[in-house]
Design an enzyme around this catalytic site. Sequence first.
Site, short mmCIF file in Angstrom:
data_model
loop_
_atom_site.label_atom_id
_atom_site.label_comp_id
_atom_site.label_asym_id
_atom_site.label_seq_id
_atom_site.Cartn_x
_atom_site.Cartn_y
_atom_site.Cartn_z
N GLU A 172 -2.52 9.60 1.30
CA GLU A 172 -1.85 10.54 2.22
C GLU A 172 -0.37 10.67 1.96
OE1 GLU A 172 -2.93 9.72 6.28
OE2 GLU A 172 -5.03 10.15 5.90
N GLU A 377 -11.58 9.01 3.98
CA GLU A 377 -11.42 8.60 5.39
C GLU A 377 -12.00 9.69 6.28
OE1 GLU A 377 -7.47 7.56 6.78
OE2 GLU A 377 -7.04 6.45 4.94
#
Length: 474
Positions: A172, A377
């Site tokens: 991320e 995720e």
Amino acid sequence: QDDTGAASVAAFPAGFRWGAATAAYQIEGAAKEGGRGPSIWDTFSRTPGKVLGGDTGDVAVDHYHRFAGDVALMADLGLTAYRFSISWPRVLPSGSGAVNEEGLDFYRRLVDALLAAGVEPWPTLYHWDLPQPLEDAGGWPERDTAHRFAEYAALVHGALGDRVRHWTTVNEPWCAAFLGYASGEHAPGRRDPAAALTAAHHLMLGHGLAAGAMRAANGDTLVGAAVNLYAVSPATDDPADVDAARRVDGLQNRLFLDPLLLGRYPADVLEDTERLGFVPGGADLDADLDVIGRPLDHLGVNYYSRHTVAGTPGEASQTASSPFAAHSPWVGSEHVRFVPGGRPVTGMGWEIDAGGLHEVLSRVHREYPSVALYITENGAGYDEAPDENGTVQDAARIAYLDAHLRACHDAIAGGVPLRGYFTWSLLDNFEWAWGYSKRFGLVHVDYATQRRAPKESARWYAGVIRRGGLPGRA
Ligand code: PNW
């Protein structure tokens, strides 16, 4: 009939990875043990007013000492893969230079335990715990950090590369850059929009340099990056709202997907941010994009929710990644406003939209060169407690996971090369600025005793893995 009595199973392809994910700072603890150096999250969490309740990752869920039991839990669930992150300051306490062999040994033992249990190790090299000395030298806005990252990657790959095939460089980069350097909601808590953009570029450059170093050392190594993608929609068809959606999609999704998969920056985002003086890479831009844009072996997609946005100023919006007041992470587009899309929310206040996952997967497949995809995720956080029998009855999490796995199944049926799914998270853990107040685990952790107890969702997920799919839809 399968063992649930359901008439059919929405089956996933053979070899599909069934996983769960964690990150070093969120689970390991042992912050001052085993020769580990300080990271920006140690500094940030110990600064009053940055993390709810003054919580830190000093102990977290003590995974550093309990990893063997945690691997046994994974085996009980039937996981075929486990995504975890390596703590950079545990193996390089100063960020570069002297190696802490004790730290490398921890990951060697973890990987060996996973392999012995039949669980494929999927390490991520950077899940936000930058060594503090590198932040002191300028952090991600400093170009050198990308080179230090590649050296660190080569070191860890040298220690584990004979037993680990699938690597993820950065997790991320949007969060690391914009929550860390623009809004200040995450470590290191800086509020400098221009620095955040430069950090984003250097995170991707670090990815590219690290990927090159690892592939050069071992031609069988497979390398990807994990990006957090959102479905984005305008609140109305008003041109101002449509423009806001373009901007948010640009900063959240395309700023990373375009360089990584197309080897170029999105022109509209460069235009929106020009007045901040953002010239990614400066004179090195073309050379940097060449490094960043080398074909990925896989792209990790972290998906949680949809953003609905408006372009007209109005009431304050709710996008906070922290319970504390923050600046906007939307650099160059600070006027955009996040509005409710009318869907039910999780305990994080994040709207539940499984259709958005299907949309994101189809979009990546359609607009970018074909690349193997993994959900690295996906999950739901709540403030929850065990019942009188000691079990967390988390029907809402089961419904969330079921809906999102169905979206994955539909995407695969539509031709998307989705090869695996890692739920966030294996264990309840340190949820960044929210401290221990939000729980994402399949397995409940009693923080006072560190006792682990599988939730209902853990039993449900184990059943999905055992059957290789979801109970059929009629
Ligand atoms: C991701 N946002 O974090 C991380 O990769 C995990 O470490 C984390 O625990 C998980 O998602 C749940 O939060 C995010 O505000 C944190 O946009 C904040 C945001 C997105 C992702």
